[in-house]
Design a protein around this motif. Structure first.
Motif, short mmCIF file in Angstrom:
data_model
loop_
_atom_site.label_atom_id
_atom_site.label_comp_id
_atom_site.label_asym_id
_atom_site.label_seq_id
_atom_site.Cartn_x
_atom_site.Cartn_y
_atom_site.Cartn_z
N GLU A 71 0.54 4.10 -2.78
CA GLU A 71 0.29 5.50 -2.43
C GLU A 71 1.38 6.41 -3.00
O GLU A 71 1.07 7.50 -3.50
CB GLU A 71 0.21 5.65 -0.92
CG GLU A 71 -1.09 5.11 -0.34
CD GLU A 71 -1.17 5.27 1.18
OE1 GLU A 71 -0.35 6.02 1.74
OE2 GLU A 71 -2.04 4.62 1.76
N ASN A 72 2.62 5.97 -2.95
CA ASN A 72 3.71 6.78 -3.52
C ASN A 72 3.53 6.93 -5.03
O ASN A 72 3.80 8.00 -5.58
CB ASN A 72 5.07 6.15 -3.21
CG ASN A 72 5.43 6.29 -1.75
OD1 ASN A 72 4.92 7.17 -1.06
ND2 ASN A 72 6.30 5.43 -1.27
N PHE A 126 0.65 6.92 -6.58
CA PHE A 126 -0.46 7.86 -6.78
C PHE A 126 0.00 9.30 -6.60
O PHE A 126 -0.43 10.19 -7.34
CB PHE A 126 -1.62 7.56 -5.83
CG PHE A 126 -2.53 6.48 -6.30
CD1 PHE A 126 -3.03 6.48 -7.59
CD2 PHE A 126 -2.91 5.45 -5.47
CE1 PHE A 126 -3.86 5.48 -8.04
CE2 PHE A 126 -3.75 4.44 -5.90
CZ PHE A 126 -4.22 4.46 -7.19
N PHE A 138 0.83 -1.20 0.00
CA PHE A 138 0.00 0.00 0.00
C PHE A 138 0.86 1.25 0.00
O PHE A 138 0.52 2.26 -0.64
CB PHE A 138 -0.96 0.01 1.18
CG PHE A 138 -2.24 -0.73 0.94
CD1 PHE A 138 -3.05 -0.44 -0.14
CD2 PHE A 138 -2.63 -1.74 1.80
CE1 PHE A 138 -4.21 -1.13 -0.37
CE2 PHE A 138 -3.80 -2.45 1.58
CZ PHE A 138 -4.60 -2.14 0.49
N GLU A 139 1.97 1.22 0.71
CA GLU A 139 2.90 2.35 0.72
C GLU A 139 3.41 2.64 -0.68
O GLU A 139 3.45 3.78 -1.13
CB GLU A 139 4.06 2.05 1.67
CG GLU A 139 5.07 3.16 1.80
CD GLU A 139 4.62 4.24 2.75
OE1 GLU A 139 5.09 5.37 2.59
OE2 GLU A 139 3.80 3.95 3.63
#
Length: 85
Positions: free
Chosen positions: A35-36, A38, A31-32
């Motif tokens: 998110e990066n 995105f 997820f990290e």
């Protein structure tokens, strides 16, 4: 026998707990990364919007200039046609 079943059950539960813990860590890391990505995409989209807006302004200015020059040519042609008649 009952003690063996309980021991096996605890071992299975410990294994499940370890798997869940590893899954959480792995999922958090994924997820990290997502998110990066995105965040990077959002920046890219903003940049492209600005670039597109700039191109639109330049295109409108060019079209306006072309329209003015075309109107001037049409006026000259109209004046020349009026002389001939």
């Amino acid at each position: 026998m009952s003690e063996n079943v309980q021991t096996a059950m605890f071992e299975i539960l410990k294994s499940i707990q370890a798997d869940l813990s590893a899954f959480r860590v792995e999922t958090s890391a994924r997820f990290e990364k997502v998110e990066n990505r995105f965040v990077g995409l959002e920046g890219l989209v903003r940049k492209q919007r600005r670039d597109t807006a700039g191109l639109l302004v330049m295109a409108k200015a060019t079209a306006g200039q072309f329209a003015e020059e075309l109107a001037a040519v049409e006026e000259r042609v109209r004046v020349l046609e009026a002389r001939v008649r």
